[in-house]
Design an enzyme around this catalytic site. Structure first.
Site, PDB file in Angstrom:
ATOM      1  N   HIS A   9       0.838  -1.204   0.000  1.00  0.00           N
ATOM      2  CA  HIS A   9       0.000   0.000   0.000  1.00  0.00           C
ATOM      3  C   HIS A   9       0.872   1.253   0.000  1.00  0.00           C
ATOM      4  O   HIS A   9       1.840   1.333   0.760  1.00  0.00           O
ATOM      5  CB  HIS A   9      -0.870  -0.056   1.271  1.00  0.00           C
ATOM      6  CG  HIS A   9      -1.837   1.064   1.435  1.00  0.00           C
ATOM      7  ND1 HIS A   9      -1.976   1.734   2.627  1.00  0.00           N
ATOM      8  CD2 HIS A   9      -2.733   1.619   0.574  1.00  0.00           C
ATOM      9  CE1 HIS A   9      -2.926   2.655   2.502  1.00  0.00           C
ATOM     10  NE2 HIS A   9      -3.398   2.608   1.261  1.00  0.00           N
ATOM     11  N   GLU A  36       0.607  -0.472  -4.837  1.00  0.00           N
ATOM     12  CA  GLU A  36      -0.411   0.541  -5.087  1.00  0.00           C
ATOM     13  C   GLU A  36       0.195   1.890  -4.771  1.00  0.00           C
ATOM     14  O   GLU A  36       0.992   2.014  -3.828  1.00  0.00           O
ATOM     15  CB  GLU A  36      -1.614   0.293  -4.170  1.00  0.00           C
ATOM     16  CG  GLU A  36      -2.760   1.284  -4.323  1.00  0.00           C
ATOM     17  CD  GLU A  36      -2.768   2.433  -3.319  1.00  0.00           C
ATOM     18  OE1 GLU A  36      -3.699   3.239  -3.369  1.00  0.00           O
ATOM     19  OE2 GLU A  36      -1.833   2.545  -2.490  1.00  0.00           O
ATOM     20  N   ASP A  38      -0.663   6.465  -5.087  1.00  0.00           N
ATOM     21  CA  ASP A  38      -1.670   7.505  -5.298  1.00  0.00           C
ATOM     22  C   ASP A  38      -1.120   8.571  -6.228  1.00  0.00           C
ATOM     23  O   ASP A  38       0.033   8.984  -6.089  1.00  0.00           O
ATOM     24  CB  ASP A  38      -2.023   8.154  -3.955  1.00  0.00           C
ATOM     25  CG  ASP A  38      -2.393   7.115  -2.921  1.00  0.00           C
ATOM     26  OD1 ASP A  38      -3.431   6.478  -3.078  1.00  0.00           O
ATOM     27  OD2 ASP A  38      -1.604   6.935  -1.959  1.00  0.00           O
ATOM     28  N   HIS A  51      -0.413  11.305  -1.579  1.00  0.00           N
ATOM     29  CA  HIS A  51      -1.702  10.876  -1.033  1.00  0.00           C
ATOM     30  C   HIS A  51      -2.549  12.018  -0.502  1.00  0.00           C
ATOM     31  O   HIS A  51      -3.738  12.122  -0.799  1.00  0.00           O
ATOM     32  CB  HIS A  51      -1.484   9.850   0.082  1.00  0.00           C
ATOM     33  CG  HIS A  51      -2.763   9.401   0.721  1.00  0.00           C
ATOM     34  ND1 HIS A  51      -3.362  10.082   1.766  1.00  0.00           N
ATOM     35  CD2 HIS A  51      -3.582   8.367   0.448  1.00  0.00           C
ATOM     36  CE1 HIS A  51      -4.487   9.473   2.101  1.00  0.00           C
ATOM     37  NE2 HIS A  51      -4.646   8.426   1.325  1.00  0.00           N
ATOM     38  N   GLU A 103      -3.730   4.701  -8.425  1.00  0.00           N
ATOM     39  CA  GLU A 103      -4.973   5.303  -7.928  1.00  0.00           C
ATOM     40  C   GLU A 103      -5.037   6.766  -8.338  1.00  0.00           C
ATOM     41  O   GLU A 103      -4.091   7.531  -8.119  1.00  0.00           O
ATOM     42  CB  GLU A 103      -5.068   5.189  -6.399  1.00  0.00           C
ATOM     43  CG  GLU A 103      -6.374   5.807  -5.895  1.00  0.00           C
ATOM     44  CD  GLU A 103      -6.541   5.793  -4.381  1.00  0.00           C
ATOM     45  OE1 GLU A 103      -5.827   5.054  -3.688  1.00  0.00           O
ATOM     46  OE2 GLU A 103      -7.409   6.569  -3.911  1.00  0.00           O
TER      47      GLU A 103
HETATM   48  O1  G3P Z   1      -6.417   2.025  -3.206  1.00  0.00           O
HETATM   49  C1  G3P Z   1      -6.671   1.514  -1.948  1.00  0.00           C
HETATM   50  C2  G3P Z   1      -6.304   2.496  -0.883  1.00  0.00           C
HETATM   51  O2  G3P Z   1      -5.046   3.058  -1.182  1.00  0.00           O
HETATM   52  C3  G3P Z   1      -7.320   3.582  -0.721  1.00  0.00           C
HETATM   53  O3  G3P Z   1      -7.015   4.336   0.406  1.00  0.00           O
HETATM   54  O4  G3P Z   1      -6.549   6.565   1.259  1.00  0.00           O
HETATM   55  O5  G3P Z   1      -4.757   4.867   1.268  1.00  0.00           O
HETATM   56  O6  G3P Z   1      -5.486   5.878  -0.874  1.00  0.00           O
HETATM   57  P1  G3P Z   1      -5.891   5.453   0.507  1.00  0.00           P
HETATM   58 MG    MG Z   2      -4.385   4.774  -2.322  1.00  0.00          MG
END
Ligand code: G3P
Ligand code: MG
Length: 248
Positions: A9, A36, A38, A51, A103
């Site tokens: 993450h 993953e 952002d 993020h 994302e």
């Molecule tokens: O994409 C899953 C997760 O990353 C969504 O939450 O706030 O960590 O981007 P966040």
């Molecule tokens: Mg995310």
């Protein structure tokens, strides 16, 4: 699209500063195959990894991401490296053979359609297609898709399953739903899988919880602790481990 079971993450989970190139390398170094991260737009339209709406928590600077130019963002330090561009992150993923979940982050005051288009343009230019594009916003997903001539995979991000989730997933042409783990009960998992979609749950930081979700039908879990599933060897960044965790 085959999903890896375990997805680090925000880059490398807690193995390195979030949304950094070092995180991608740290995830790969422990054997993690999926990451993953952002994406947001700088004031001059360059997709970067970030993020929060502001740079305050993760860099030494301050300010709203969408009001800082790419050159200004490059001056900021994320654990010893500048704020990465999306293009740099994709190049690192390709180098490391990583599956990537890009994302499209819905930020306050940001132009979500512009984000989708700009990310889509970068993806069209440099991405190998190994991964999936996700967002809470179908507008962003469709904007990204408008820039991509080849088939790519899309995922709808949700907290829980609202009444219109199927309609939104179809609208986005999604192959998967990414859902908050706290809402992923047996009924929700069954609904998503019965619709013929994959399901990835975020953010799962306990091994037993992750294995329970996977056994119950989830395709994948996002975690800040990919090392719980992968051997910690080789790990040159060992001094970083457990010292840098993303905020909740
Ligand atoms: O994409 C899953 C997760 O990353 C969504 O939450 O706030 O960590 O981007 P966040
Ligand atoms: Mg995310």
């Amino acid at each position: 699209m085959v999903y890896p079971r375990i997805i680090a993450h925000r880059g490398g989970g807690g193995l390195a500063p979030e949304n950094s190139l070092a995180g991608l390398t740290a995830a790969a170094n422990i054997g993690c195959r999926g990451v993953e991260f952002d994406t947001m737009l700088s004031a001059d339209g360059v997709p970067v990894l970030m993020h929060d709406d502001t740079v305050d928590r993760t860099t030494g600077g301050s300010g709203v991401v969408s009001r800082l130019t790419f050159a200004e963002l490059r001056q900021l330090d994320i654990g010893g490296e500048p704020v990465p561009s999306l293009a740099e992150a994709l190049a690192r993923c390709a180098e490391l053979g990583l599956w990537a979940n890009i994302e499209l982050k819905v930020a306050v005051d940001a132009d979500i359609a512009a984000l989708g288009q700009s990310v889509g343009r970068v993806l069209a230019e440099v991405w190998n297609g190994h991964g999936v594009i996700s967002s809470y916003s179908t507008i962003a997903l469709l904007a990204a898709k408008s820039q991509l001539s080849r088939d790519s995979d899309y995922a709808l991000l949700v907290d829980d399953l609202r009444p219109d989730w199927r309609e939104r997933a179809v609208e986005a042409g999604a192959c998967a739903v990414h859902m908050a783990a706290g809402w992923a009960d047996a009924a929700a998992i069954a609904s998503v899988r019965a619709a013929g979609l994959k399901l990835a749950c975020y953010t799962v930081n306990e091994y037993t919880e992750g294995e329970r979700l996977l056994a119950a039908g989830a395709t994948a879990v996002f975690t800040d602790f990919p090392e719980l599933w992968h051997s910690p060897e080789p790990m040159p960044e060992a001094s970083q481990i457990l010292t840098l965790r993303p905020a909740a």
